[in-house]
Design a protein around this motif. Structure first.
Motif, PDB file in Angstrom:
ATOM      1  N   SER A  53       0.825  -1.212   0.000  1.00 39.08           N
ATOM      2  CA  SER A  53       0.000   0.000   0.000  1.00 39.08           C
ATOM      3  C   SER A  53       0.859   1.263   0.000  1.00 39.08           C
ATOM      4  N   THR A  54       1.889   1.274   0.810  1.00 39.80           N
ATOM      5  CA  THR A  54       2.742   2.466   0.871  1.00 39.80           C
ATOM      6  C   THR A  54       3.545   2.640  -0.402  1.00 39.80           C
ATOM      7  N   ALA A  55       4.026   1.540  -0.969  1.00 39.05           N
ATOM      8  CA  ALA A  55       4.765   1.631  -2.234  1.00 39.05           C
ATOM      9  C   ALA A  55       3.892   2.213  -3.333  1.00 39.05           C
ATOM     10  N   LEU A  56       2.653   1.753  -3.413  1.00 33.58           N
ATOM     11  CA  LEU A  56       1.735   2.279  -4.423  1.00 33.58           C
ATOM     12  C   LEU A  56       1.358   3.723  -4.135  1.00 33.58           C
ATOM     13  N   LEU A  57       1.257   4.084  -2.858  1.00 35.12           N
ATOM     14  CA  LEU A  57       0.948   5.465  -2.496  1.00 35.12           C
ATOM     15  C   LEU A  57       2.078   6.396  -2.911  1.00 35.12           C
ATOM     16  N   VAL A  58       3.309   5.956  -2.687  1.00 36.74           N
ATOM     17  CA  VAL A  58       4.469   6.763  -3.087  1.00 36.74           C
ATOM     18  C   VAL A  58       4.512   6.924  -4.602  1.00 36.74           C
ATOM     19  N   ILE A  59       4.204   5.860  -5.334  1.00 34.63           N
ATOM     20  CA  ILE A  59       4.193   5.953  -6.798  1.00 34.63           C
ATOM     21  C   ILE A  59       3.088   6.888  -7.270  1.00 34.63           C
ATOM     22  N   GLY A  60       1.899   6.722  -6.703  1.00 30.64           N
ATOM     23  CA  GLY A  60       0.764   7.542  -7.127  1.00 30.64           C
ATOM     24  C   GLY A  60       0.916   9.000  -6.772  1.00 30.64           C
ATOM     25  N   ALA A  61       1.362   9.282  -5.548  1.00 30.78           N
ATOM     26  CA  ALA A  61       1.524  10.668  -5.127  1.00 30.78           C
ATOM     27  C   ALA A  61       2.631  11.359  -5.901  1.00 30.78           C
ATOM     28  N   GLY A  62       3.650  10.594  -6.304  1.00 32.56           N
ATOM     29  CA  GLY A  62       4.747  11.182  -7.052  1.00 32.56           C
ATOM     30  C   GLY A  62       4.366  11.658  -8.440  1.00 32.56           C
ATOM     31  N   ARG A  63       3.257  11.164  -8.962  1.00 31.53           N
ATOM     32  CA  ARG A  63       2.823  11.582 -10.293  1.00 31.53           C
ATOM     33  C   ARG A  63       2.270  13.004 -10.297  1.00 31.53           C
ATOM     34  N   PHE A  64       1.875  13.485  -9.125  1.00 30.51           N
ATOM     35  CA  PHE A  64       1.260  14.809  -9.043  1.00 30.51           C
ATOM     36  C   PHE A  64       2.207  15.879  -8.511  1.00 30.51           C
ATOM     37  N   VAL A 143       9.521   0.952   5.073  1.00 29.47           N
ATOM     38  CA  VAL A 143      10.622   0.548   4.182  1.00 29.47           C
ATOM     39  C   VAL A 143      10.554   1.242   2.822  1.00 29.47           C
ATOM     40  N   PRO A 144       9.464   1.147   2.057  1.00 31.18           N
ATOM     41  CA  PRO A 144       9.432   1.846   0.759  1.00 31.18           C
ATOM     42  C   PRO A 144       9.408   3.356   0.900  1.00 31.18           C
ATOM     43  N   LEU A 145       8.854   3.842   2.001  1.00 34.03           N
ATOM     44  CA  LEU A 145       8.787   5.291   2.192  1.00 34.03           C
ATOM     45  C   LEU A 145      10.178   5.884   2.376  1.00 34.03           C
ATOM     46  N   LEU A 146      11.000   5.246   3.167  1.00 41.87           N
ATOM     47  CA  LEU A 146      12.361   5.728   3.383  1.00 41.87           C
ATOM     48  C   LEU A 146      13.270   5.434   2.188  1.00 41.87           C
ATOM     49  N   ALA A 147      12.985   4.343   1.487  1.00 41.62           N
ATOM     50  CA  ALA A 147      13.841   3.948   0.369  1.00 41.62           C
ATOM     51  C   ALA A 147      13.665   4.839  -0.854  1.00 41.62           C
ATOM     52  N   ALA A 148      12.432   5.284  -1.124  1.00 42.36           N
ATOM     53  CA  ALA A 148      12.181   6.018  -2.366  1.00 42.36           C
ATOM     54  C   ALA A 148      11.468   7.342  -2.165  1.00 42.36           C
ATOM     55  N   GLY A 149      11.130   7.677  -0.946  1.00 38.02           N
ATOM     56  CA  GLY A 149      10.382   8.910  -0.721  1.00 38.02           C
ATOM     57  C   GLY A 149      11.163  10.174  -1.023  1.00 38.02           C
ATOM     58  N   PHE A 150      12.479  10.094  -0.983  1.00 36.35           N
ATOM     59  CA  PHE A 150      13.310  11.275  -1.204  1.00 36.35           C
ATOM     60  C   PHE A 150      13.879  11.325  -2.630  1.00 36.35           C
ATOM     61  N   ILE A 151      13.453  10.396  -3.494  1.00 32.48           N
ATOM     62  CA  ILE A 151      13.924  10.367  -4.883  1.00 32.48           C
ATOM     63  C   ILE A 151      12.950  11.157  -5.750  1.00 32.48           C
ATOM     64  N   THR A 152      13.450  12.111  -6.492  1.00 34.42           N
ATOM     65  CA  THR A 152      12.590  12.979  -7.299  1.00 34.42           C
ATOM     66  C   THR A 152      12.263  12.388  -8.668  1.00 34.42           C
ATOM     67  N   SER A 153      13.175  11.622  -9.256  1.00 34.52           N
ATOM     68  CA  SER A 153      12.939  11.035 -10.568  1.00 34.52           C
ATOM     69  C   SER A 153      11.928   9.901 -10.465  1.00 34.52           C
ATOM     70  N   LEU A 154      10.842   9.971 -11.252  1.00 35.16           N
ATOM     71  CA  LEU A 154       9.802   8.952 -11.191  1.00 35.16           C
ATOM     72  C   LEU A 154      10.318   7.583 -11.619  1.00 35.16           C
ATOM     73  N   LYS A 155      11.145   7.541 -12.670  1.00 32.18           N
ATOM     74  CA  LYS A 155      11.652   6.264 -13.162  1.00 32.18           C
ATOM     75  C   LYS A 155      12.582   5.611 -12.140  1.00 32.18           C
ATOM     76  N   VAL A 156      13.472   6.425 -11.563  1.00 31.21           N
ATOM     77  CA  VAL A 156      14.386   5.887 -10.555  1.00 31.21           C
ATOM     78  C   VAL A 156      13.614   5.466  -9.313  1.00 31.21           C
ATOM     79  N   ARG A 157      12.623   6.255  -8.938  1.00 34.66           N
ATOM     80  CA  ARG A 157      11.809   5.930  -7.764  1.00 34.66           C
ATOM     81  C   ARG A 157      11.081   4.602  -7.956  1.00 34.66           C
ATOM     82  N   PHE A 158      10.507   4.408  -9.135  1.00 30.57           N
ATOM     83  CA  PHE A 158       9.788   3.160  -9.405  1.00 30.57           C
ATOM     84  C   PHE A 158      10.742   1.972  -9.364  1.00 30.57           C
TER      85      PHE A 158
END
Length: 214
Positions: A53-64, A143-158
């Motif tokens: 759920s958090t991984a998908l939330l980070v992906i979805g929120a990053g699109r906006f 875990v996914p929040l700390l791992a990718a929450g600070f990455i700005t690039s969508l491709k790298v974040r995914f």
């Protein structure tokens, strides 16, 4: 008349502790690992749901937006809301199971079936299971929040989220199998496959809604 009730989860924990003490802290050959099934199920369920759920939330929120501060706040809010929802769902569902077991025990006693209460296993603790599930949800979601929450690039974040989520699912499967003394490879594969299916279903639903402009 002798009264027989279904053994509680606390009584089974005492039995487990005594068995460990008798063998010097090591599990004997006849140790009953099924006693751990209730809370292990809650931990695996909560950890997997929090992770996905958090991984998908980070992906979805990053699109906006690409602002990491807003993304972290959104992720934390969703994380703790999900943990509370998980705890509530577990309490409600487990209490249903407890009611069924307790009232079936009373029916067995009225009918003279004294041994039936012990064949169904321990009565689970809704509070303990809810706490285990919600705590695992928080740990899995961090875990996914700390791992990718600070990455700005969508491709790298995914990419980072995919790698971290896969490794975390494998670790979760190993944890459940290790404490339950069950096949590790099967458990890891099951958790990884189930989590990936869940992610693909939700992402596919999002893509489908985007195709219709929703």
């Amino acid at each position: 008349m002798e009264v027989v009730v279904a053994p509680s989860s606390r009584e089974y924990c005492n039995v487990e502790r005594n068995q460990q003490e008798e063998v010097g802290g090591k599990h004997s050959e006849h140790f009953d690992y099924s006693q751990r099934g209730q809370w292990l199920r809650a931990v695996v369920l909560g950890g997997n749901e929090g992770l996905v759920s958090t991984a998908l939330l980070v992906i979805g929120a990053g699109r906006f937006g690409h602002e990491t501060k807003a993304l972290i706040i959104t992720g934390l809010a969703g994380l703790f809301a999900g943990a509370m929802s998980m705890a509530t769902a577990e309490i409600v569902s487990v209490y249903t199971q407890v009611d069924v077991m307790n009232f079936q025990t009373k029916r067995d006693l009225r009918r003279g079936r004294r041994g039936g209460a012990f064949l169904r296993g321990p009565v689970p603790s809704p509070t303990q299971i809810a706490m285990a599930a919600s705590a695992a949800y928080v740990v899995g979601g961090v875990v996914p929040l700390l791992a990718a929450g600070f990455i700005t690039s969508l491709k790298v974040r995914f990419l980072v989220l995919f790698i971290v989520a896969s490794l975390s699912m494998l670790a979760l499967g190993w944890f459940g199998a290790r404490l339950g003394s069950s096949p590790i490879a099967r458990s890891c594969a099951r958790v990884l496959f189930g989590g990936c299916i869940e992610i693909m279903i939700i992402l596919g639903k999002t893509k489908l809604l985007q195709c219709f402009g929703l």
